[in-house]
Design a protein around this motif. Structure first.
Motif, short mmCIF file in Angstrom:
data_model
loop_
_atom_site.label_atom_id
_atom_site.label_comp_id
_atom_site.label_asym_id
_atom_site.label_seq_id
_atom_site.Cartn_x
_atom_site.Cartn_y
_atom_site.Cartn_z
N GLY A 1 13.23 -4.31 -5.51
CA GLY A 1 11.68 -4.42 -5.46
C GLY A 1 11.16 -5.54 -5.35
N LEU A 2 11.51 -6.36 -6.37
CA LEU A 2 11.08 -7.70 -6.55
C LEU A 2 11.46 -8.53 -5.31
CD1 LEU A 2 9.72 -9.88 -8.23
CD2 LEU A 2 12.00 -10.36 -9.21
N LEU A 3 12.17 -8.57 -4.78
CA LEU A 3 12.71 -9.39 -3.40
C LEU A 3 11.68 -8.83 -2.49
CD1 LEU A 3 16.54 -9.57 -3.62
CD2 LEU A 3 14.94 -11.27 -3.73
N HIS A 4 11.49 -7.55 -2.37
CA HIS A 4 10.42 -6.96 -1.10
C HIS A 4 9.10 -7.54 -1.46
CE1 HIS A 4 13.32 -4.09 0.90
NE2 HIS A 4 13.21 -3.49 -0.01
N LEU A 5 8.68 -7.61 -2.74
CA LEU A 5 7.46 -8.07 -3.31
C LEU A 5 7.44 -9.73 -2.87
CD1 LEU A 5 4.73 -7.75 -4.77
CD2 LEU A 5 5.85 -8.36 -6.64
N LEU A 6 8.34 -10.40 -3.05
CA LEU A 6 8.58 -11.87 -2.85
C LEU A 6 8.19 -12.11 -1.37
CD1 LEU A 6 11.12 -12.56 -5.27
CD2 LEU A 6 8.74 -13.61 -5.55
N ASP A 7 8.98 -11.21 -0.73
CA ASP A 7 9.04 -11.29 1.03
C ASP A 7 7.42 -11.18 1.29
OD1 ASP A 7 10.35 -11.69 3.60
OD2 ASP A 7 9.66 -9.53 3.79
N LEU A 8 6.92 -10.06 0.94
CA LEU A 8 5.52 -9.77 1.29
C LEU A 8 4.61 -10.94 1.02
CD1 LEU A 8 3.12 -8.05 2.28
CD2 LEU A 8 3.06 -7.12 -0.05
N HIS A 9 4.77 -11.50 -0.26
CA HIS A 9 4.12 -12.97 -0.60
C HIS A 9 4.35 -14.05 0.25
CE1 HIS A 9 2.39 -15.25 -4.27
NE2 HIS A 9 2.40 -15.85 -3.15
N HIS A 10 5.49 -14.29 0.62
CA HIS A 10 5.96 -15.47 1.54
C HIS A 10 5.28 -15.17 2.95
CE1 HIS A 10 8.09 -18.47 3.55
NE2 HIS A 10 8.19 -17.64 4.34
N ARG A 11 5.42 -13.75 3.59
CA ARG A 11 4.80 -13.71 4.75
C ARG A 11 3.36 -13.51 4.87
NH1 ARG A 11 5.58 -8.90 6.87
NH2 ARG A 11 6.13 -7.86 5.01
N ALA A 12 2.46 -13.35 3.63
CA ALA A 12 1.00 -13.60 3.72
C ALA A 12 0.74 -14.89 3.69
CB ALA A 12 0.52 -12.62 2.54
N GLN B 1 0.68 -16.33 7.06
CA GLN B 1 -0.44 -15.98 7.65
C GLN B 1 -1.66 -16.67 7.47
OE1 GLN B 1 -0.87 -11.67 8.24
NE2 GLN B 1 1.11 -11.33 8.86
N GLY B 2 -1.64 -17.54 6.37
CA GLY B 2 -2.75 -18.24 5.76
C GLY B 2 -3.47 -17.63 4.79
N LEU B 3 -2.93 -16.51 4.18
CA LEU B 3 -3.66 -15.54 2.95
C LEU B 3 -3.09 -16.15 1.55
CD1 LEU B 3 -3.06 -11.98 4.13
CD2 LEU B 3 -5.15 -13.27 4.46
N ARG B 4 -4.21 -16.26 0.66
CA ARG B 4 -4.00 -16.78 -0.49
C ARG B 4 -3.45 -15.34 -1.04
NH1 ARG B 4 -8.03 -18.10 -5.15
NH2 ARG B 4 -6.77 -18.51 -6.85
N VAL B 5 -2.47 -15.47 -2.07
CA VAL B 5 -2.03 -14.23 -2.77
C VAL B 5 -2.17 -14.06 -4.28
CG1 VAL B 5 0.08 -12.54 -2.89
CG2 VAL B 5 -0.13 -13.92 -0.93
N LEU B 6 -2.87 -13.11 -4.70
CA LEU B 6 -3.08 -12.96 -5.93
C LEU B 6 -2.61 -11.52 -6.49
CD1 LEU B 6 -6.78 -13.96 -6.18
CD2 LEU B 6 -4.82 -15.37 -6.71
N VAL B 7 -2.05 -11.64 -7.50
CA VAL B 7 -1.33 -10.41 -8.11
C VAL B 7 -1.60 -10.12 -9.45
CG1 VAL B 7 1.13 -8.81 -8.35
CG2 VAL B 7 0.96 -10.65 -6.61
N VAL B 8 -2.04 -8.84 -9.60
CA VAL B 8 -2.70 -8.37 -10.88
C VAL B 8 -2.24 -7.11 -11.40
CG1 VAL B 8 -5.11 -9.70 -10.37
CG2 VAL B 8 -4.85 -7.21 -9.72
N GLY B 9 -2.32 -6.65 -12.54
CA GLY B 9 -1.87 -5.57 -13.17
C GLY B 9 -0.52 -5.41 -13.45
N TRP B 10 0.04 -6.54 -13.78
CA TRP B 10 1.44 -6.46 -14.09
C TRP B 10 1.85 -5.70 -15.24
CZ3 TRP B 10 5.32 -8.37 -11.07
CH2 TRP B 10 5.16 -9.23 -10.17
#
Length: 134
Positions: free
Chosen positions: A54-65, A68-77
């Motif tokens: 699941g962490l690898l899927h999250l990291l992959d989403l982060h990289h792909r975002a 695409q020029g998106l700044r990624v913020l993750v909250v609520g850990w």
């Protein structure tokens, strides 16, 4: 998962477990990017359990975002997902506060490399993100 557009932000509230089956759902988040968003906000308040896959899927989403020029913020850990990252990174102690460290590219690379090592698979070669920095 709930995805909304809010003031140039693509806001995704994730719930349940982040595991090997989470890749398809997480992958759909970026399909909803209208091109006007500048930020991807991932709210993980509803994620109580996460494993290495699941962490690898999250990291992959982060990289792909980022690509695409998106700044990624993750909250609520939550405690258990933070502990998974701490264990992979080799940070001692229970429920180490790794959510703040996740914002650091070097920490993300470290946990990604170690998660792939635990799978006995080389980590993908990640090119630098393309697009505006946020």
């Amino acid at each position: 998962m709930d995805v909304q557009h809010r003031d140039r932000t693509l806001w995704a509230s994730v719930g349940g477990e982040l595991d090997e089956s989470a890749g398809a759902a997480l992958g759909q988040v970026l399909e909803l990017n209208s091109g006007f968003e500048r930020v991807l906000m991932l709210d993980l308040h509803g994620v109580m359990l996460m494993n290495r896959e699941g962490l690898l899927h999250l990291l992959d989403l982060h990289h792909r975002a980022e690509c695409q020029g998106l700044r990624v913020l993750v909250v609520g850990w939550q405690a258990q997902p933070q502990q998974v990252m701490a264990d992979l990174a080799g940070i001692p102690g229970r429920h180490a506060a790794t959510g703040e460290r996740y914002a650091l590219p070097g920490f993300r690379r470290l946990i990604e490399e170690r998660a792939y090592q635990a799978r006995d698979v080389p980590a993908p070669d990640r090119a630098a993100p393309v697009g505006p920095a946020g």
